[in-house]
Design a protein around this motif. Structure first.
Motif, PDB file in Angstrom:
ATOM      1  N   HIS A   9       0.824  -1.214   0.000  1.00 41.92           N
ATOM      2  CA  HIS A   9       0.000   0.000   0.000  1.00 41.92           C
ATOM      3  C   HIS A   9       0.856   1.262   0.000  1.00 41.92           C
ATOM      4  CE1 HIS A   9      -3.526  -2.488   0.386  1.00 41.92           C
ATOM      5  NE2 HIS A   9      -3.003  -3.073   1.452  1.00 41.92           N
ATOM      6  N   ALA A  10       0.190   2.404   0.038  1.00 41.43           N
ATOM      7  CA  ALA A  10       0.915   3.670  -0.077  1.00 41.43           C
ATOM      8  C   ALA A  10       0.117   4.802   0.545  1.00 41.43           C
ATOM      9  CB  ALA A  10       1.193   3.977  -1.555  1.00 41.43           C
ATOM     10  N   ASP A  11       0.838   5.834   0.915  1.00 42.62           N
ATOM     11  CA  ASP A  11       0.244   7.087   1.384  1.00 42.62           C
ATOM     12  C   ASP A  11       0.112   8.000   0.173  1.00 42.62           C
ATOM     13  OD1 ASP A  11      -0.273   9.623   2.427  1.00 42.62           O
ATOM     14  OD2 ASP A  11       0.905   9.268   4.226  1.00 42.62           O
ATOM     15  N   TYR A  12      -1.138   8.258  -0.251  1.00 40.78           N
ATOM     16  CA  TYR A  12      -1.378   9.058  -1.450  1.00 40.78           C
ATOM     17  C   TYR A  12      -1.219  10.558  -1.211  1.00 40.78           C
ATOM     18  CZ  TYR A  12      -3.519   4.848  -3.543  1.00 40.78           C
ATOM     19  OH  TYR A  12      -3.759   3.594  -4.053  1.00 40.78           O
ATOM     20  N   GLY A  13      -1.102  10.944   0.044  1.00 44.36           N
ATOM     21  CA  GLY A  13      -1.036  12.353   0.381  1.00 44.36           C
ATOM     22  C   GLY A  13      -2.399  12.897   0.772  1.00 44.36           C
ATOM     23  N   ASN A  14      -2.390  14.052   1.408  1.00 37.35           N
ATOM     24  CA  ASN A  14      -3.636  14.703   1.855  1.00 37.35           C
ATOM     25  C   ASN A  14      -4.457  13.803   2.773  1.00 37.35           C
ATOM     26  OD1 ASN A  14      -3.155  17.086   0.298  1.00 37.35           O
ATOM     27  ND2 ASN A  14      -3.887  16.001  -1.524  1.00 37.35           N
ATOM     28  N   GLY A  15      -3.772  12.981   3.563  1.00 37.43           N
ATOM     29  CA  GLY A  15      -4.460  12.135   4.529  1.00 37.43           C
ATOM     30  C   GLY A  15      -5.052  10.858   3.974  1.00 37.43           C
ATOM     31  N   VAL A  16      -4.805  10.561   2.702  1.00 36.50           N
ATOM     32  CA  VAL A  16      -5.368   9.363   2.067  1.00 36.50           C
ATOM     33  C   VAL A  16      -4.324   8.255   2.035  1.00 36.50           C
ATOM     34  CG1 VAL A  16      -6.407   8.389  -0.005  1.00 36.50           C
ATOM     35  CG2 VAL A  16      -6.896  10.752   0.644  1.00 36.50           C
ATOM     36  N   SER A  18      -3.977   4.020   1.267  1.00 32.96           N
ATOM     37  CA  SER A  18      -4.751   2.985   0.571  1.00 32.96           C
ATOM     38  C   SER A  18      -4.979   1.725   1.400  1.00 32.96           C
ATOM     39  CB  SER A  18      -4.050   2.614  -0.740  1.00 32.96           C
ATOM     40  OG  SER A  18      -2.805   1.990  -0.487  1.00 32.96           O
ATOM     41  N   SER A  19      -4.364   1.626   2.571  1.00 30.02           N
ATOM     42  CA  SER A  19      -4.421   0.391   3.333  1.00 30.02           C
ATOM     43  C   SER A  19      -5.656   0.297   4.219  1.00 30.02           C
ATOM     44  CB  SER A  19      -3.174   0.277   4.210  1.00 30.02           C
ATOM     45  OG  SER A  19      -3.218   1.238   5.248  1.00 30.02           O
ATOM     46  N   ALA A  20      -5.834  -0.873   4.827  1.00 28.44           N
ATOM     47  CA  ALA A  20      -6.887  -1.063   5.825  1.00 28.44           C
ATOM     48  C   ALA A  20      -6.525  -0.287   7.089  1.00 28.44           C
ATOM     49  CB  ALA A  20      -7.039  -2.546   6.150  1.00 28.44           C
ATOM     50  N   ASP A  21      -7.542   0.162   7.811  1.00 32.09           N
ATOM     51  CA  ASP A  21      -7.314   0.954   9.020  1.00 32.09           C
ATOM     52  C   ASP A  21      -8.173   0.413  10.153  1.00 32.09           C
ATOM     53  OD1 ASP A  21      -6.668   2.835  10.872  1.00 32.09           O
ATOM     54  OD2 ASP A  21      -7.598   4.525   9.840  1.00 32.09           O
ATOM     55  N   GLY A  22      -7.509  -0.136  11.176  1.00 29.63           N
ATOM     56  CA  GLY A  22      -8.245  -0.695  12.304  1.00 29.63           C
ATOM     57  C   GLY A  22      -8.268   0.191  13.522  1.00 29.63           C
ATOM     58  N   THR A  23      -7.846   1.436  13.377  1.00 29.68           N
ATOM     59  CA  THR A  23      -7.746   2.319  14.537  1.00 29.68           C
ATOM     60  C   THR A  23      -9.099   2.610  15.169  1.00 29.68           C
ATOM     61  OG1 THR A  23      -7.781   4.268  13.068  1.00 29.68           O
ATOM     62  CG2 THR A  23      -5.621   3.423  13.728  1.00 29.68           C
ATOM     63  N   GLY A  24     -10.152   2.534  14.380  1.00 28.08           N
ATOM     64  CA  GLY A  24     -11.478   2.830  14.909  1.00 28.08           C
ATOM     65  C   GLY A  24     -12.016   1.767  15.850  1.00 28.08           C
ATOM     66  N   CYS A  25     -11.392   0.604  15.868  1.00 27.24           N
ATOM     67  CA  CYS A  25     -11.864  -0.470  16.750  1.00 27.24           C
ATOM     68  C   CYS A  25     -10.738  -1.005  17.634  1.00 27.24           C
ATOM     69  CB  CYS A  25     -12.512  -1.597  15.949  1.00 27.24           C
ATOM     70  SG  CYS A  25     -11.558  -2.181  14.544  1.00 27.24           S
ATOM     71  N   GLY A  26      -9.805  -0.125  17.960  1.00 31.70           N
ATOM     72  CA  GLY A  26      -8.730  -0.515  18.864  1.00 31.70           C
ATOM     73  C   GLY A  26      -7.541  -1.165  18.202  1.00 31.70           C
ATOM     74  N   GLY A  27      -7.513  -1.145  16.886  1.00 36.97           N
ATOM     75  CA  GLY A  27      -6.406  -1.744  16.153  1.00 36.97           C
ATOM     76  C   GLY A  27      -5.424  -0.708  15.654  1.00 36.97           C
ATOM     77  N   VAL A  28      -4.919  -0.915  14.439  1.00 32.21           N
ATOM     78  CA  VAL A  28      -3.859  -0.055  13.926  1.00 32.21           C
ATOM     79  C   VAL A  28      -4.013   0.096  12.419  1.00 32.21           C
ATOM     80  CG1 VAL A  28      -2.249  -1.966  13.489  1.00 32.21           C
ATOM     81  CG2 VAL A  28      -1.341   0.308  14.050  1.00 32.21           C
ATOM     82  N   ASN A  29      -3.415   1.145  11.866  1.00 32.14           N
ATOM     83  CA  ASN A  29      -3.402   1.331  10.421  1.00 32.14           C
ATOM     84  C   ASN A  29      -2.364   0.397   9.800  1.00 32.14           C
ATOM     85  OD1 ASN A  29      -2.099   2.759   7.899  1.00 32.14           O
ATOM     86  ND2 ASN A  29      -4.162   3.604   8.092  1.00 32.14           N
ATOM     87  N   GLU A  30      -2.793  -0.370   8.822  1.00 32.18           N
ATOM     88  CA  GLU A  30      -1.938  -1.385   8.192  1.00 32.18           C
ATOM     89  C   GLU A  30      -0.641  -0.794   7.636  1.00 32.18           C
ATOM     90  OE1 GLU A  30      -2.171  -4.507   4.387  1.00 32.18           O
ATOM     91  OE2 GLU A  30      -3.747  -3.003   4.725  1.00 32.18           O
ATOM     92  N   LEU A  62       1.966   8.421  -5.399  1.00 29.82           N
ATOM     93  CA  LEU A  62       1.126   7.386  -6.001  1.00 29.82           C
ATOM     94  C   LEU A  62      -0.319   7.682  -5.634  1.00 29.82           C
ATOM     95  CD1 LEU A  62       3.218   4.190  -5.123  1.00 29.82           C
ATOM     96  CD2 LEU A  62       3.497   5.758  -7.048  1.00 29.82           C
ATOM     97  N   HIS A  63      -1.258   7.398  -6.548  1.00 26.79           N
ATOM     98  CA  HIS A  63      -2.637   7.809  -6.299  1.00 26.79           C
ATOM     99  C   HIS A  63      -3.679   6.764  -6.688  1.00 26.79           C
ATOM    100  CE1 HIS A  63      -1.008  11.758  -5.446  1.00 26.79           C
ATOM    101  NE2 HIS A  63      -0.372  11.726  -6.598  1.00 26.79           N
ATOM    102  N   SER A  64      -3.242   5.545  -6.991  1.00 28.18           N
ATOM    103  CA  SER A  64      -4.195   4.502  -7.368  1.00 28.18           C
ATOM    104  C   SER A  64      -3.544   3.138  -7.195  1.00 28.18           C
ATOM    105  CB  SER A  64      -4.635   4.673  -8.828  1.00 28.18           C
ATOM    106  OG  SER A  64      -3.551   4.395  -9.708  1.00 28.18           O
ATOM    107  N   LEU A  65      -4.372   2.084  -7.244  1.00 31.00           N
ATOM    108  CA  LEU A  65      -3.854   0.728  -7.151  1.00 31.00           C
ATOM    109  C   LEU A  65      -2.899   0.430  -8.300  1.00 31.00           C
ATOM    110  CD1 LEU A  65      -3.761  -2.070  -5.885  1.00 31.00           C
ATOM    111  CD2 LEU A  65      -5.840  -2.655  -7.165  1.00 31.00           C
ATOM    112  N   ASN A  66      -3.231   0.910  -9.504  1.00 31.85           N
ATOM    113  CA  ASN A  66      -2.339   0.688 -10.640  1.00 31.85           C
ATOM    114  C   ASN A  66      -0.993   1.362 -10.419  1.00 31.85           C
ATOM    115  OD1 ASN A  66      -3.995  -0.935 -12.209  1.00 31.85           O
ATOM    116  ND2 ASN A  66      -4.952   0.792 -13.270  1.00 31.85           N
ATOM    117  N   ASP A  67      -1.020   2.561  -9.830  1.00 29.40           N
ATOM    118  CA  ASP A  67       0.241   3.228  -9.498  1.00 29.40           C
ATOM    119  C   ASP A  67       1.079   2.360  -8.562  1.00 29.40           C
ATOM    120  OD1 ASP A  67      -0.446   5.423 -10.992  1.00 29.40           O
ATOM    121  OD2 ASP A  67      -0.946   6.704  -9.286  1.00 29.40           O
ATOM    122  N   GLU A  68       0.418   1.801  -7.568  1.00 31.17           N
ATOM    123  CA  GLU A  68       1.121   0.951  -6.601  1.00 31.17           C
ATOM    124  C   GLU A  68       1.716  -0.277  -7.288  1.00 31.17           C
ATOM    125  OE1 GLU A  68      -1.077  -0.119  -3.117  1.00 31.17           O
ATOM    126  OE2 GLU A  68      -2.049   1.839  -3.000  1.00 31.17           O
TER     127      GLU A  68
END
Length: 234
Positions: A9-16, A18-30, A62-68
């Motif tokens: 995955h990648a950080d697209y910038g501007n807070g986006v 692409s990975s799964a994020d479990g922080t809302g349920c006590g987990g962590v950002n992938e 990077l800004h899309s899955l194809n970019d990744e």
């Protein structure tokens, strides 16, 4: 052996991200977790006497899955590796838990099984699987494994990860990759996942000179005597 270790995955910038994020349920950002984990894996592989290349996508570029896909496969293709590994964390409605790893064929599955066995000492071992449709297992130049260390949206899995620490987590992965235990420890990492404070060093200044030629003479004398010496201008 030569290994390629990259963060899925990648950080697209501007807070986006692409990975799964479990922080809302006590987990962590992938992505964020694996970004911290990956350098430790590389260090442990080097500690064991192997070559290892770290690859993290340039953030904001990077800004899309194809970019990744194009980026990671492109970078992996530049290397001449024996094994290419991509780090991920699983996610599934907050209820699933455990570790697993994917490969393209039986040869890769053997490595995936070793990694799962190591990670299975901490998390439930869901086992290795052959997955021919994943771009990472299908398109890499080298034999490839995709690791799902635990479920990022599982609070219990993440608690185990925090207790274990990045360094110990990475060691399990590295040992699974090479199929051997690694003795000793890394010189700059702690089990809590932080970096140790560098050793304090004291520098000795021999002199200060108005003319560079005089400074150069002193540097030459010091080097002849077996000391490192450089000229710094202030």
């Amino acid at each position: 052996m030569n290994y390629f270790i990259c963060v899925g995955h990648a950080d697209y910038g501007n807070g986006v991200i692409s990975s799964a994020d479990g922080t809302g349920c006590g987990g962590v950002n992938e992505y964020k977790y694996n970004k911290e984990l990956a350098p430790y894996v590389v260090e442990w592989l080097k500690k064991a006497g192997h070559k290892a290349t770290l690859c993290i996508a340039p953030e904001g570029q990077l800004h899309s899955l194809n970019d990744e896909i194009n980026y990671f496969i492109g970078e992996e293709g530049k290397q001449n590796c024996d094994l290419s590994v991509q780090l991920h964390l699983n996610a599934f409605n907050g209820n699933a838990h455990g570790c697993e790893a994917y490969a393209y064929n039986e040869a890769g599955k053997e490595v995936a099984a070793r990694i799962c066995e190591k990670l299975g000492t901490i998390w439930d071992n869901r086992g290795p699987q052959i997955k021919t449709g994943l771009y990472w297992t299908r398109k890499t130049k080298a034999k490839a494994v995709l690791i799902e260390s635990f479920f990022c949206d599982s609070k219990s899995d993440y608690e185990k990860a925090k207790k274990l620490g990045f360094d110990a987590h990475a060691k399990l992965i590295a040992e699974g990759i090479i199929g051997k235990n690694i003795t000793g420890d890394t010189s700059t990492k702690t089990n809590s996942g932080s970096t140790k404070k560098p050793t304090t060093r004291y520098y000795v200044q021999v002199g200060a000179y108005a003319k560079k030629t005089n400074a150069k003479e002193m540097v030459d004398k010091l080097k002849k005597a077996g000391f490192d010496a450089i000229i710094k201008k202030k």
